[in-house]
Design a protein around this motif. Structure first.
Motif, PDB file in Angstrom:
ATOM      1  N   LYS A 167       0.816  -1.217   0.000  1.00 43.54           N
ATOM      2  CA  LYS A 167       0.000   0.000   0.000  1.00 43.54           C
ATOM      3  C   LYS A 167       0.849   1.266   0.000  1.00 43.54           C
ATOM      4  O   LYS A 167       0.472   2.272  -0.619  1.00 43.54           O
ATOM      5  N   LEU A 168       1.990   1.227   0.668  1.00 50.30           N
ATOM      6  CA  LEU A 168       2.798   2.433   0.829  1.00 50.30           C
ATOM      7  C   LEU A 168       3.270   2.991  -0.508  1.00 50.30           C
ATOM      8  O   LEU A 168       3.552   4.181  -0.619  1.00 50.30           O
ATOM      9  N   GLN A 169       3.372   2.148  -1.551  1.00 47.23           N
ATOM     10  CA  GLN A 169       3.703   2.622  -2.906  1.00 47.23           C
ATOM     11  C   GLN A 169       2.546   2.430  -3.877  1.00 47.23           C
ATOM     12  O   GLN A 169       2.358   3.215  -4.798  1.00 47.23           O
ATOM     13  N   MET A 170       1.780   1.390  -3.646  1.00 51.78           N
ATOM     14  CA  MET A 170       0.763   0.966  -4.609  1.00 51.78           C
ATOM     15  C   MET A 170      -0.310   2.037  -4.828  1.00 51.78           C
ATOM     16  O   MET A 170      -0.744   2.277  -5.957  1.00 51.78           O
ATOM     17  N   VAL A 171      -0.756   2.680  -3.767  1.00 53.44           N
ATOM     18  CA  VAL A 171      -1.840   3.660  -3.900  1.00 53.44           C
ATOM     19  C   VAL A 171      -1.418   4.821  -4.804  1.00 53.44           C
ATOM     20  O   VAL A 171      -2.224   5.340  -5.588  1.00 53.44           O
TER      21      VAL A 171
ATOM     22  N   GLY B 209       9.218  -4.180   4.243  1.00 53.78           N
ATOM     23  CA  GLY B 209       9.943  -2.934   4.016  1.00 53.78           C
ATOM     24  C   GLY B 209      11.149  -3.123   3.116  1.00 53.78           C
ATOM     25  O   GLY B 209      11.434  -2.295   2.243  1.00 53.78           O
ATOM     26  N   ALA B 210      11.878  -4.243   3.304  1.00 49.56           N
ATOM     27  CA  ALA B 210      13.053  -4.509   2.484  1.00 49.56           C
ATOM     28  C   ALA B 210      12.669  -4.730   1.024  1.00 49.56           C
ATOM     29  O   ALA B 210      13.373  -4.269   0.107  1.00 49.56           O
ATOM     30  N   LEU B 211      11.564  -5.437   0.780  1.00 47.02           N
ATOM     31  CA  LEU B 211      11.132  -5.671  -0.603  1.00 47.02           C
ATOM     32  C   LEU B 211      10.725  -4.365  -1.282  1.00 47.02           C
ATOM     33  O   LEU B 211      10.957  -4.187  -2.487  1.00 47.02           O
ATOM     34  N   LEU B 212      10.125  -3.459  -0.533  1.00 43.66           N
ATOM     35  CA  LEU B 212       9.801  -2.152  -1.104  1.00 43.66           C
ATOM     36  C   LEU B 212      11.051  -1.435  -1.589  1.00 43.66           C
ATOM     37  O   LEU B 212      11.037  -0.715  -2.600  1.00 43.66           O
TER      38      LEU B 212
ATOM     39  N   GLY C 195      13.068  -4.211 -13.364  1.00 45.00           N
ATOM     40  CA  GLY C 195      11.970  -3.434 -13.926  1.00 45.00           C
ATOM     41  C   GLY C 195      10.692  -3.448 -13.125  1.00 45.00           C
ATOM     42  O   GLY C 195       9.663  -2.961 -13.593  1.00 45.00           O
ATOM     43  N   LEU C 196      10.735  -4.000 -11.919  1.00 43.93           N
ATOM     44  CA  LEU C 196       9.538  -4.056 -11.073  1.00 43.93           C
ATOM     45  C   LEU C 196       9.611  -3.009  -9.974  1.00 43.93           C
ATOM     46  O   LEU C 196      10.684  -2.728  -9.431  1.00 43.93           O
ATOM     47  N   ARG C 197       8.450  -2.459  -9.640  1.00 52.55           N
ATOM     48  CA  ARG C 197       8.372  -1.539  -8.507  1.00 52.55           C
ATOM     49  C   ARG C 197       8.463  -2.327  -7.206  1.00 52.55           C
ATOM     50  O   ARG C 197       8.229  -3.549  -7.167  1.00 52.55           O
TER      51      ARG C 197
END
Length: 442
Positions: free
Chosen positions: A43-47, A165-168, A175-177
């Motif tokens: 959610k922290l990036q997705m929205v 958090g690490a995956l973010l 090429g993936l967010r």
């Protein structure tokens, strides 16, 4: 066989089943819970990437629970008929695939559809395990076993917090967010574990090659005596259990616990982000509440089993959790607020294993499978409420902590309903006992 020998045989049987069965079930739940909670970090990036508002995100996240509600009872009835091994493997493979697909979400409609399908895929897993435990463990041991099983949810939240958090922060790799990595990396283990389940999970005690014949007989005899002496209900049509007032009361009572649990766990990363920390630091800070939850899930059911008391081992943790939520809003200082949220998390989760020891005391067979699923499915609508109401309260107040008051109020109501539920169970037990004695009086 002497009583001492019987006790030794029983202890040996329970110990063998525990060490053979519980680690696998716990690992399955750990992966399930990570896949259920990963959206709180995505959610922290997705929205921002998909242009979702908090309300749209909340609805999408909560559609999981709508599907869970619709499909959970049928899923558990199917499990009782086809066996745990095949059904759990199917559940894990499908939810892993859908979780990976969430990493390639393009728009709001796709987000809604995949979250609904994820709930449909996972429906039946948690209540299925609860039902399976009634086939493997006598009543006196089930609360502890559910506690051990649910510790996996605490570990999952801790692991999920650390890796979320690490995956973010892998943002841009291949090429993936970062939010896409959250879904892809957490969906793959479910598919891999599905293959393991097919090969090593027995469908029941009688099919367990590692359980000696004398231990199988002891378990079968013990479970038969418990069911014969406790006035268990079983319907030819298991769906009739939905009309049982005891099941309905327990279902309404249980709503408070998933509501508070999901409301807190989904919202915690947002609360901690408000402290001004990085994504990775956010993840590692969020490990702490789940350490507290793990300890509480070990201690509370253990203490309940030792004392033989259930009511206060559900009520007191709920009251502690609710009070800690209230205090987290009113006391100053981020460190103290976060410490209170850790206490709240422990209180919210730790009474639930004791709660789940109640339905098997009056249900059996496919009726027990349907009843447990019904209670869990209605209760998990609390997750739907939490995912919609909590963001709205946060948005309306401009505070990440104000929603905690709503969660606290729900927990206070739930704690009070425990007494209503126990009174209903006692009335039906006395009525059943009176009915059994009537022929003798004549």
């Amino acid at each position: 066989m002497t009583n001492e020998a019987q006790d030794a045989l029983g202890a040996r049987t329970v110990a063998r089943i525990t060490w053979r069965l519980m680690p696998l079930l716990g690992l399955m739940y750990l992966i399930a819970y990570i896949d259920r909670q990963n959206i709180s970090y995505a959610k922290l990036q997705m929205v921002g990437d998909l242009g979702l508002s908090e309300a749209v995100y909340g609805l999408g996240a909560s559609l999981f629970f709508v599907a869970y509600f619709l499909f959970e009872v049928p899923a558990n009835v199917i499990l009782e008929r086809v066996g745990a091994r095949l059904w759990f493997a199917r559940i894990m493979a499908t939810w892993g695939l859908i979780t990976i697909l969430l990493g390639y979400t393009q728009n709001t409609a796709m987000f809604y559809v995949l979250r609904f399908l994820l709930g449909a895929a996972e429906a039946g897993f948690f209540p299925g395990v609860l039902f399976a435990l009634t086939l493997w463990f006598p009543q006196a041991h089930r609360g502890r076993m559910v506690g051990w099983f649910m510790i996996a949810s605490a570990v999952a939240n801790a692991v999920g917090a650390a890796i979320g958090g690490a995956l973010l922060d892998l943002d841009g790799l291949l090429g993936l967010r970062g939010w896409q990595w959250v879904f892809v990396a957490t969906g793959i283990p479910a598919i891999l574990l599905a293959a393991v389940v097919i090969f090593i999970l027995p469908d029941g005690p009688q099919k367990a090659r590692w359980l000696p014949e004398d231990e199988k007989r002891w378990l079968a005899d013990t479970l038969a005596r418990e069911q014969a002496g406790a006035g268990h209900t079983e319907h030819a049509n298991p769906f009739k259990v939905l009309l049982d007032k005891r099941v309905q009361i327990l279902a309404l009572l249980y709503v408070a616990f998933p509501l508070a649990a999901y409301g807190l766990s989904y919202w915690l990363p947002t609360v901690v982000k408000g402290f001004g920390v990085s994504n990775t630091a956010n993840g590692f800070i969020n490990v702490l509440p789940w350490i507290a939850v793990g300890f509480a899930l070990w201690w509370v059911p253990r203490h309940a089993a030792r004392t033989g008391e259930t009511t206060w081992h559900i009520v007191i943790p709920a009251l502690v959790g609710a009070t800690a939520l209230v205090l987290s809003v009113v006391v100053p200082g981020n460190a103290i607020k976060f410490a209170l949220l850790c206490v709240a998390a422990a209180g919210i989760f730790s009474g639930q294993p004791v709660f789940w020891s109640l339905p098997p005391t009056f249900l059996k067979g496919a009726t027990a499978a349907a009843g447990i699923a019904a209670i869990n499915s209605v209760g998990n609508l609390g997750g739907f409420v939490a995912q919609n109401v909590v963001p709205q309260i946060g948005q309306a107040t401009g505070s990440t902590l104000a929603p905690m008051l709503f969660l606290a109020a729900c927990l206070y109501v739930g704690a009070g309903m425990v007494f209503v539920a126990q009174a209903a169970l006692r009335r039906r037990a006395l009525a059943a006992e009176s009915s059994d004695l009537t022929p003798l009086r004549r």
